[in-house]
Design an enzyme around this catalytic site. Sequence first.
Site, PDB file in Angstrom:
ATOM      1  N   GLY A  14       0.814  -1.420  -0.262  1.00 49.86           N
ATOM      2  CA  GLY A  14      -0.190   0.210  -0.320  1.00 49.86           C
ATOM      3  C   GLY A  14       0.696   1.054  -0.316  1.00 49.86           C
ATOM      4  O   GLY A  14       0.494   2.141   0.787  1.00 49.86           O
ATOM      5  N   ARG A  17       0.519   6.141  -1.815  1.00 41.83           N
ATOM      6  CA  ARG A  17       0.231   7.170  -1.131  1.00 41.83           C
ATOM      7  C   ARG A  17       0.031   7.406   0.176  1.00 41.83           C
ATOM      8  O   ARG A  17      -0.447   5.806   0.615  1.00 41.83           O
ATOM      9  CB  ARG A  17      -1.190   8.089  -2.257  1.00 41.83           C
ATOM     10  CG  ARG A  17      -2.229   7.102  -1.760  1.00 41.83           C
ATOM     11  CD  ARG A  17      -3.484   7.652  -2.389  1.00 41.83           C
ATOM     12  NE  ARG A  17      -4.081   7.234  -2.059  1.00 41.83           N
ATOM     13  CZ  ARG A  17      -6.008   7.813  -2.671  1.00 41.83           C
ATOM     14  NH1 ARG A  17      -5.879   8.594  -3.594  1.00 41.83           N
ATOM     15  NH2 ARG A  17      -6.977   6.860  -2.205  1.00 41.83           N
ATOM     16  N   GLY A  57      17.347   5.914  -3.626  1.00 42.12           N
ATOM     17  CA  GLY A  57      17.250   4.194  -3.160  1.00 42.12           C
ATOM     18  C   GLY A  57      16.986   3.816  -4.739  1.00 42.12           C
ATOM     19  O   GLY A  57      16.714   4.875  -5.878  1.00 42.12           O
ATOM     20  N   SER A 149      -4.130   0.453  14.425  1.00 39.38           N
ATOM     21  CA  SER A 149      -4.502   1.635  14.199  1.00 39.38           C
ATOM     22  C   SER A 149      -5.430   1.507  15.353  1.00 39.38           C
ATOM     23  O   SER A 149      -4.897   0.374  16.612  1.00 39.38           O
ATOM     24  CB  SER A 149      -6.482   1.298  13.166  1.00 39.38           C
ATOM     25  OG  SER A 149      -7.361   2.270  13.961  1.00 39.38           O
ATOM     26  N   TYR A 162     -13.819  -2.693  10.438  1.00 44.26           N
ATOM     27  CA  TYR A 162     -12.496  -2.006  10.547  1.00 44.26           C
ATOM     28  C   TYR A 162     -12.098  -2.575  11.728  1.00 44.26           C
ATOM     29  O   TYR A 162     -10.604  -3.027  11.911  1.00 44.26           O
ATOM     30  CB  TYR A 162     -12.624  -0.581   9.784  1.00 44.26           C
ATOM     31  CG  TYR A 162     -11.603   0.275  10.622  1.00 44.26           C
ATOM     32  CD1 TYR A 162     -11.031  -0.143   9.342  1.00 44.26           C
ATOM     33  CD2 TYR A 162     -11.074   0.784  11.152  1.00 44.26           C
ATOM     34  CE1 TYR A 162      -9.388   0.453   9.084  1.00 44.26           C
ATOM     35  CE2 TYR A 162     -10.052   1.364  11.440  1.00 44.26           C
ATOM     36  CZ  TYR A 162      -9.025   1.092  10.379  1.00 44.26           C
ATOM     37  OH  TYR A 162      -7.820   1.875  10.302  1.00 44.26           O
ATOM     38  N   LYS A 166      -8.783  -4.918  12.694  1.00 39.25           N
ATOM     39  CA  LYS A 166      -7.348  -4.532  12.669  1.00 39.25           C
ATOM     40  C   LYS A 166      -7.187  -4.698  14.535  1.00 39.25           C
ATOM     41  O   LYS A 166      -5.948  -5.117  14.843  1.00 39.25           O
ATOM     42  CB  LYS A 166      -7.775  -2.759  13.366  1.00 39.25           C
ATOM     43  CG  LYS A 166      -7.593  -1.968  11.591  1.00 39.25           C
ATOM     44  CD  LYS A 166      -5.920  -2.076  11.431  1.00 39.25           C
ATOM     45  CE  LYS A 166      -5.928  -1.278  10.085  1.00 39.25           C
ATOM     46  NZ  LYS A 166      -4.733  -1.194   8.593  1.00 39.25           N
ATOM     47  N   ILE A 195      -4.733  10.131  11.313  1.00 36.19           N
ATOM     48  CA  ILE A 195      -3.255  10.875  10.768  1.00 36.19           C
ATOM     49  C   ILE A 195      -4.301  11.308   9.214  1.00 36.19           C
ATOM     50  O   ILE A 195      -5.340  10.665   8.704  1.00 36.19           O
ATOM     51  CB  ILE A 195      -2.351   9.573  10.415  1.00 36.19           C
ATOM     52  CG1 ILE A 195      -1.949   8.564  11.624  1.00 36.19           C
ATOM     53  CG2 ILE A 195      -1.662  10.047   9.206  1.00 36.19           C
ATOM     54  CD1 ILE A 195      -1.349   9.182  12.093  1.00 36.19           C
TER      55      ILE A 195
END
Length: 258
Positions: A14, A17, A57, A149, A162, A166, A195
């Site tokens: 992932g 972005r 890199g 999370s 969700y 987690k 975030i």
Amino acid sequence: MSEEVKRPAALVTGGRRGIGRAIAIELATRGYDVAITDLEDDADSAITLREIEARGGRALFVQSNLQDVTTHEQTLVNVLSWCGELHCLVNNAGMGSPSRGDLLDVKPDAFDTVLGVNLRGTFFMTQVVARHMMDTSSSYPRAIVTVSSVSATMASTERAEYCLSKSALPMMTKLFALRLASAGIPVFEVRPGIIRTPMTQGVAQKYEARFKEGLVPMNRWGEAEDVARAVGELAGGALQFATGSVLHVDGGLSIAAF
């Protein structure tokens, strides 16, 4: 490619972005070649690859659907054919609830999809990489870091699937930490709070209002770079003996207080 490994190599799932991009850039800054996976290879992934290369890199994109566990072996083969040896896995890929709402209305297909990505996909990707790490030796430190999370322990009834997905990752971290300890491969969990990312953009106004109410003791958004720095510290081997640990990156959100 020369047989000599000049830089350690990391795989960030992932990584196109958001938090994944920030982690990839941080690791490149710390001396890694970085491969990223994601569902789409687009302008966003191209930006991430350029940012990795700008920090010295090498960069690789591998298109991957984490939910399809039958493809994980080939994903690793593609990465290893590029770098020869993998030193760090960052399990960052994940998805939120398809829609927020009453947990009494959660549909089985949404439940299966979210757990299929966030838990099942993450577990089996970790398994594939762990086998590789156990079968090889390395002159560089190695590590596996899973980005979970605060929802691993903090309940949100409007995002039931969700939270459940987690909540299993801390145990997954402990299990792999125990299994890989004898090989000196530490396994960690980084637990972000609220975030500022594309995933939270749709509920930004809600969180802004709650910040004013004191939701987060540090009274600000977490940034993707906050999470990335934590991952970078854990990846480098300095905290090897802390295997199995969780690092909270949430501005004090999860601290029980009264």
